[in-house]
Every structure is written in structure tokens, then in C-alpha cells.
Design an enzyme around this catalytic site. Structure first.
Site, PDB file in Angstrom:
ATOM      1  N   TYR A  26       4.569  -5.208  -4.849  1.00  0.00           N
ATOM      2  CA  TYR A  26       4.693  -4.477  -3.578  1.00  0.00           C
ATOM      3  C   TYR A  26       3.824  -3.068  -3.847  1.00  0.00           C
ATOM      4  O   TYR A  26       3.319  -2.715  -2.983  1.00  0.00           O
ATOM      5  CB  TYR A  26       5.923  -4.502  -3.077  1.00  0.00           C
ATOM      6  CG  TYR A  26       6.180  -3.918  -1.759  1.00  0.00           C
ATOM      7  CD1 TYR A  26       5.815  -4.277  -0.634  1.00  0.00           C
ATOM      8  CD2 TYR A  26       6.532  -2.289  -1.701  1.00  0.00           C
ATOM      9  CE1 TYR A  26       5.871  -3.622   0.612  1.00  0.00           C
ATOM     10  CE2 TYR A  26       6.417  -1.706  -0.655  1.00  0.00           C
ATOM     11  CZ  TYR A  26       6.281  -2.352   0.716  1.00  0.00           C
ATOM     12  OH  TYR A  26       6.558  -1.632   1.865  1.00  0.00           O
ATOM     13  N   SER A  58       3.118   3.194   2.007  1.00  0.00           N
ATOM     14  CA  SER A  58       4.295   3.089   1.540  1.00  0.00           C
ATOM     15  C   SER A  58       4.565   4.461   0.543  1.00  0.00           C
ATOM     16  O   SER A  58       3.617   4.480  -0.238  1.00  0.00           O
ATOM     17  CB  SER A  58       4.828   1.820   0.954  1.00  0.00           C
ATOM     18  OG  SER A  58       6.245   2.029   0.322  1.00  0.00           O
TER      19      SER A  58
END
Length: 259
Positions: A166, A152
Site C-alpha cells: 500500500y 496517503s
């Protein structure tokens, strides 16, 4: 089909015919499965929701060369090897593994929601490591393969509040990929780290940003990048490639507002 980044290296261009995708029952995983099926590939699909996989397999059967499915919760790390071996056997081998299964839960650390953060790290990092172990065991045994890690843009820099765990989990995944790239340089085992920006999926539902890419365009960019087999790719390249570079150097007050 020419794979530009790989074709410029030591080994000739190849087409990855047999592909395993985890987290394939929805979101980017489902989108990639549909895109690769349209290209006539053989697919091994894994996810927790077997009913969703079976419905997807039925949809893809007219286009894909073959579709095999298995239930897999990647946090059950002992079961990952079984799932990969089963899918590989059904497909008659595997050329590419896309480590995609992920979780977007999270809460500010220390606010009484530790379970959400721990589950995110267990899925996105520990579960991903289990998948990498299983995939690499297959690739080392056969002497070739393409490992794709769906990280990501959030991995580029530690993010605050609900995104902290995250961000850390994806940074760990990217680092695992970098370590393997250093080890496997010059061999027929290729490792690609993909850093998606905001693409319209369930994991990004509720996010308000002008940087959101629609699902179809995002998946198309994702598959195009994977087929090139680069070491690293921000997806879509615009605006995320320049933003990823900027995130490394911008002040925290600015970077926290970008991702």
C-alpha cells in the site's frame, strides 16, 4: 471563491464547477461528493458499485447542480477512458478530476498472500495511472483543468509488513503527481497531491490510533485543501504536516509506529 494557492500564481482564481470523483460509492469519495454537492457543483461519480452510486445521486440531486454516474472498476484500464468521456459528456465538460479510487488490502510480502498485494498495486497505482491518462487527455485538449491525486501519508516513507505494498503504491502515485507538476508548471493545468492521514472510513476500520480523525472533519479538511489547489497538502494539516516531515528522518523503529 478565491483559491489561495492558485490565486497567488500566474492565473486568476477560478471555481471548478464540474467535478469527476472516482471511488465515490463510499468512504472519502462519497464524503467529497456530498460536500461538493452542498456547494452546488455538478458531479460525475464513478465506482464499481453502481447501485450505491445511484442511491447517492438520488440523495445529492436536491443540492448538486447535476449528478451523473457510471460503473467503473479502475483495474479495467481500457474502460477508464470510456467512463471519463461519458461523465464529461453528461456534465457538459469537466473542470476537476479527483483520482480517489483505492484499495487498502495487504499482507506481509512473501507470506502466501501475494494476490492481495498485487491487487492493491494494480488498483492504487496502475488504475490511478489509467485515470490520470484519461483526465490529462481531456485537460490537454481543452487547455485547462485541475487534477487531484488522493495519495496517503503512507507515501512519505516505506512501511513494513501488511502496509508495504500500500505504501509503495501511494508513493508511486505521489511521484506521478510530482512529475506532472514539473511538466505543467506555469500552465492552466494544475496538479494537486493530497496526503490524508488516518480518517475514519472503511479502509481504516480496525486501526487503533489516537491520530484518527472523524469522517466529517476529515472530509471537510480534504475539500478545503482541494479548493485551495496547492501542489501538496497533508490532511488534516495537524498533526500530519509535521509528522510527514518527521517521517523522512526518524529512525525506522520509530517511524514504523507512527503510520
Amino acid at each position: 471563491m478565491a483559491l489561495g494557492d492558485r490565486g497567488a500564481g500566474r492565473f486568476p482564481p477560478v471555481t471548478r464547477e464540474k467535478i469527476i470523483i472516482t471511488g465515490a460509492s463510499s468512504g472519502l469519495g462519497e464524503g467529497m461528493a456530498r460536500e461538493f454537492a452542498a456547494r452546488g457543483r455538478s458531479l460525475g461519480l464513478a465506482a464499481r458499485r453502481l447501485d450505491k452510486l445511484e442511491d447517492l445521486a438520488a440523495d445529492l440531486s436536491a443540492q448538486a447542480k447535476a449528478v451523473a454516474v457510471t460503473r467503473l472498476d479502475v483495474t479495467d484500464t481500457d474502460d477508464v477512458t470510456r467512463a471519463f468521456a461519458e461523465l464529461s459528456a453528461e456534465l457538459g465538460g469537466v473542470d476537476r478530476v479527483i483520482v480517489n479510487a483505492g484499495l487498502g488490502k495487504g499482507a506481509p510480502i512473501g507470506t502466501g498472500n501475494a494476490a492481495a498485494n498485487i491487487e492493491t498495486v494494480q488498483t492504487n497505482l496502475v488504475g490511478a495511472l489509467a485515470q490520470i491518462e484519461a483526465a490529462m487527455a481531456i485537460f490537454r485538449a481543452q487547455g485547462y483543468g485541475h487534477l487531484v491525486l488522493i495519495s496517503s501519508i503512507s507515501a512519505v516513507r516505506g512501511l513494513p509488513k501488511a502496509q508495504a505494498a500500500y505504501s509503495a503504491s501511494k508513493a508511486g502515485l505521489s511521484t506521478l503527481g510530482q512529475g506532472l507538476q514539473a511538466e505543467l508548471a506555469g500552465t492552466p493545468i494544475v496538479v494537486t497531491v493530497i496526503l490524508p492521514g488516518y480518517i475514519e472510513t472503511d479502509i481504516n476500520r480496525g486501526v487503533k490510533t489516537k491520530l484518527m480523525t472523524d469522517t466529517r472533519s476529515g472530509v471537510a479538511a480534504l475539500v478545503k485543501a482541494i479548493e485551495r489547489e496547492p501542489r501538496r497538502a497533508e490532511v488534516p494539516a495537524w498533526p500530519w504536516k509535521p509528522l510527514a516531515a518527521a517521517l523522512r528522518f526518524l529512525p525506522e523503529a520509530v517511524s514504523a509506529k507512527l503510520v
